[in-house]
Design a protein around this motif. Structure first.
Motif, short mmCIF file in Angstrom:
data_model
loop_
_atom_site.label_atom_id
_atom_site.label_comp_id
_atom_site.label_asym_id
_atom_site.label_seq_id
_atom_site.Cartn_x
_atom_site.Cartn_y
_atom_site.Cartn_z
N ARG A 120 68.35 22.17 95.41
CA ARG A 120 67.25 23.34 94.89
C ARG A 120 66.05 22.09 93.98
O ARG A 120 65.29 22.00 93.86
N GLY A 173 58.02 21.53 80.55
CA GLY A 173 57.72 22.29 81.71
C GLY A 173 58.48 21.65 83.46
O GLY A 173 58.07 23.01 84.18
N PHE A 175 61.24 20.61 83.54
CA PHE A 175 62.96 21.20 83.64
C PHE A 175 63.21 22.31 83.42
O PHE A 175 62.50 22.97 83.37
N SER A 176 64.24 22.98 84.63
CA SER A 176 65.09 24.21 84.68
C SER A 176 65.83 24.63 85.05
O SER A 176 67.03 22.86 84.56
N ALA A 177 66.25 25.33 85.00
CA ALA A 177 68.33 25.18 85.05
C ALA A 177 69.54 24.88 86.51
O ALA A 177 69.96 24.62 86.12
N ASN A 178 67.73 24.74 86.98
CA ASN A 178 68.96 24.31 88.13
C ASN A 178 69.49 22.53 88.19
O ASN A 178 70.05 22.70 88.52
N THR A 180 70.68 21.42 85.25
CA THR A 180 72.15 21.76 85.15
C THR A 180 73.08 21.62 86.37
O THR A 180 74.00 20.80 85.84
#
Length: 317
Positions: A120, A173, A175-178, A180
């Motif tokens: 990802r 913007g 940053f994403s849940a991926n 983590t």
């Protein structure tokens, strides 16, 4: 990753390789020089393994790929333990089997999470974040092992996580849940390392190594067998390379720790980040963004400081 991470997951499934008395026939300087070369070679191999894992993890279920890899790794563990002093009978006898099983399951779960992060986020971004695991070990060593963590190491942890924020840029913007996923993988690998030290109070390194491979193989098989899928002929060589790099990397890692102390070799394991960056850019077309490079350097620097402080405490004690 590193199952070695020493890493890692990848950096090495066994945080503390089997302890074998060093060959005293060779001068100490020569032994340490050979050990450094071996740890650098293992870092290159583990980086290549992560690259293959990224490719296969995008084509097949990561759980399925890891199951096949662990089957090969478990065979290697059995053969290695069978040839050690006391054989398999001694390697099986653990004073803390519950803890050992939990360690093995935790490590294989960490490998699944990290390979998913490779797919990802890419190799470079994942490793830039995952490099914070030594800082997590410092932060968790108090509650898990009852060790005292001084203000200098807490400061290094804070600086290291500031580097993680630079990599992630949570307010931009990007940053994403991926993002983590590598953080979760790093936390799992740090806990695995601490539990390995805890188990080492009662069991030998060979016992821990055996239970790491076997319990991990059993756990991933129980889940992975339901993810079975046909393998394309073109991918069989890559799958074989994945298995062979796992064995070769761990073999070099073990031989390196036979020749020199772990604390003397730890800084050289960071060379894996260099190879990961090269593979990510040249093979997978990834981009080494300035914030990732700067944040990664800060994280590694903080990790090196915690290593140096540990060395100072060992010498003072």
């Amino acid at each position: 990753m590193p199952d070695n991470r020493q890493t890692g997951p990848l950096m090495a499934p066994a945080a503390q390789p089997p302890a074998v008395p060093p060959p005293h026939a060779r001068p100490r300087a020569d032994r340490q020089g050979a050990a450094i070369l071996m740890i650098c070679a293992s870092s290159f191999i583990f980086a290549a393994q992560d690259g293959v894992s990224r490719y296969l993890g995008a084509a097949y279920s990561p759980i399925f790929v890891i199951m096949l890899r662990y089957w090969f790794f478990a065979l290697f563990v059995i053969l290695l333990c069978a040839r050690s002093s006391g054989g398999l009978g001694r390697a099986i006898r653990s004073r803390r089997p519950g803890l050992q099983i939990f360690r093995g399951v935790l490590l294989v779960a960490e490998v699944v999470v990290t390979i998913e992060a490779f797919v990802r986020l890419g190799l470079i971004n994942t490793h830039a974040i995952f490099a914070c695991y030594p800082l997590m070990i410092s932060a968790l060593s108090g509650p898990v092992l009852g060790e005292k963590v001084g203000w200098r190491r807490w400061a290094a942890v804070a600086v290291g996580f500031a580097g993680i924020l630079i990599v992630l840029r949570p307010g931009s913007g990007v940053f994403s849940a991926n993002a983590t996923l590598p953080l979760l993988g790093a936390a799992m690998f740090a806990l695995y390392g601490l539990l390995t030290r805890l188990a080492g109070r009662d069991d030998t390194a060979m016992v821990s190594f055996f239970w790491t491979g076997i319990s991990g193989a059993v756990a991933i098989t129980a889940v992975g067998i339901w993810h079975w899928e046909p393998i394309a002929g073109r991918d069989i060589p890559w799958l074989l390379m994945l298995c062979l790099t796992a064995v070769a990397g761990h073999f070099l890692l073990i031989k390196a720790y036979e020749l020199a102390e772990a604390s003397a070799l730890q800084p050289f394991s960071y060379t894996q980040l260099v190879w990961i960056s090269i593979f990510g850019v040249t093979i997978f077309g990834e981009h080494l963004a300035p914030n990732v490079a700067i944040g990664g350097v800060i994280v590694v620097g903080a990790g090196m400081f915690t290593w140096w402080r540990s060395r100072q405490r060992e010498r003072a004690g």
